[in-house]
Scaffold this motif. Structure first.
Motif, short mmCIF file in Angstrom:
data_model
loop_
_atom_site.label_atom_id
_atom_site.label_comp_id
_atom_site.label_asym_id
_atom_site.label_seq_id
_atom_site.Cartn_x
_atom_site.Cartn_y
_atom_site.Cartn_z
N THR A 210 0.82 -1.20 0.00
CA THR A 210 0.00 0.00 0.00
C THR A 210 0.86 1.26 0.00
OG1 THR A 210 -1.77 -1.18 1.16
CG2 THR A 210 -1.80 1.23 1.27
N LEU A 211 1.91 1.28 0.82
CA LEU A 211 2.77 2.46 0.89
C LEU A 211 3.46 2.72 -0.44
CD1 LEU A 211 4.05 4.72 2.64
CD2 LEU A 211 5.93 3.13 3.08
N SER A 212 4.04 1.69 -1.04
CA SER A 212 4.76 1.89 -2.30
C SER A 212 3.81 2.31 -3.41
CB SER A 212 5.51 0.60 -2.69
OG SER A 212 4.66 -0.51 -2.72
N SER A 213 2.60 1.78 -3.43
CA SER A 213 1.61 2.19 -4.42
C SER A 213 1.20 3.65 -4.22
CB SER A 213 0.36 1.30 -4.34
OG SER A 213 0.67 -0.01 -4.70
N ALA A 214 1.04 4.03 -2.96
CA ALA A 214 0.66 5.41 -2.68
C ALA A 214 1.77 6.38 -3.09
CB ALA A 214 0.34 5.57 -1.19
N ILE A 215 3.02 5.99 -2.90
CA ILE A 215 4.13 6.82 -3.36
C ILE A 215 4.08 6.97 -4.87
CG2 ILE A 215 6.65 6.97 -3.60
CD1 ILE A 215 6.86 5.53 -0.88
N ALA A 216 3.85 5.86 -5.59
CA ALA A 216 3.75 5.91 -7.05
C ALA A 216 2.61 6.82 -7.49
CB ALA A 216 3.55 4.50 -7.60
N VAL A 229 6.42 10.75 -0.42
CA VAL A 229 6.59 9.87 0.74
C VAL A 229 5.73 10.37 1.90
CG1 VAL A 229 8.23 9.09 2.50
CG2 VAL A 229 8.87 9.06 0.08
N LYS A 230 5.74 11.67 2.15
CA LYS A 230 4.96 12.25 3.25
C LYS A 230 3.48 11.95 3.08
CE LYS A 230 3.81 16.78 5.27
NZ LYS A 230 2.39 16.83 4.80
N ARG A 231 2.96 12.17 1.89
CA ARG A 231 1.53 11.95 1.64
C ARG A 231 1.18 10.46 1.71
NH1 ARG A 231 -1.60 15.85 -1.13
NH2 ARG A 231 -0.64 17.90 -1.04
N ALA A 232 2.07 9.62 1.19
CA ALA A 232 1.82 8.18 1.22
C ALA A 232 1.81 7.66 2.65
CB ALA A 232 2.87 7.45 0.39
#
Length: 263
Positions: A210-216, A229-232
């Protein structure tokens, strides 16, 4: 509409892998696409079987995607076969892919390695140099760097070691620390800390996906790496805090918590 491609395995129980990625991308208002590298039989209690997709079929999926709906960012999850890793690297170079986030799923929660030495080397030499950001947790970073991490100083040293292997940034996730969940971003030889609270919730299945997808997603929207990164991290923290409780093991996050707040 911005588009994000997830190259990863399928989690039939919906908590991790491409299913978690699709939910995350959709909740960010972006268009989700997938290239499936493996099928898994798993649920909240464990992984019971894996069927790896052939490298040729992975290549066909990537060709179909890039030749029609070009992604604005790419997230790469667990890829355990060296031939698949080589195909992915080749296609990313051919299509000059941008905003590549690699989540190196290499170590099981039990501590055992999920990769052969051949696949590990293929990742480090073939895919990692293409990454705009690499997102290992502490066990994965220890496995990659062959070091031990116990303190913030250990995290800084290891992030710098990994940073020498790629052109982009390294986000070393601190969720496995005992007292806090501080994450470290190493970028251009600088260190940026993201303080995080230790949330009391055993249901964290799919957190790394989930975190890596949110960063993308945030990179696709146009934010720089630090802001992405902050938003993810904020999104994942909210999904954990929502305290979803499904299954009898380590359950999934609530990817839809933002929509449910407005009900």
């Amino acid at each position: 509409m911005k588009k994000v491609l997830s190259i990863a395995g399928s989690d039939c129980s919906g908590g991790a892998g491409i299913q978690a990625d699709i939910k995350t991308i959709t909740m960010h208002g972006l268009y989700a696409m997938t290239a499936i590298t493996a099928l898994t039989a798993q649920n909240t209690t464990g992984v019971y079987n894996v069927q790896v997709v052939s490298p040729e079929f992975v290549a066909q999926q990537l060709d179909c995607i890039f030749q029609d709906i070009r992604p604005d960012a790419i997230k790469i999850g667990m890829v355990s076969d060296s031939n698949i890793i080589e195909i992915i690297a080749q296609k990313l170079k051919t299509y000059k892919a941008e905003n590549i986030v690699i989540d190196p799923v290499m170590v099981a929660s039990s501590g055992g390695s999920l990769l052969s030495l051949e696949a590990k080397n293929a990742l480090k030499t073939g895919l990692f140099p293409l990454a705009d950001i690499l997102t290992p947790n502490i066990p994965e970073a220890e496995f990659l760097s062959e070091t031990k991490i116990r303190t913030h100083q250990d995290m800084e040293r290891t992030a710098a070691l990994l940073g020498e292997q790629i052109k982009g940034a390294v986000l070393l996730k601190g969720g496995h620390l005992l007292q806090e969940a501080d994450d470290l971003l190493y970028r251009n030889k600088d260190y940026f800390w993201y303080p995080g609270e230790k949330i009391q919730n055993e249901n964290t299945h799919g957190t790394g996906c989930t975190l890596s997808s949110a960063i993308a997603c945030n990179l696709a929207i146009g934010y720089d790496i630090s802001e992405s990164v902050k938003r993810a991290k904020e999104y994942v923290t909210g999904a954990i805090k929502a305290q979803l409780n499904l299954g009898t093991g380590s359950g999934p996050l609530n990817h839809m918590y933002l929509t449910q707040k407005n009900r």
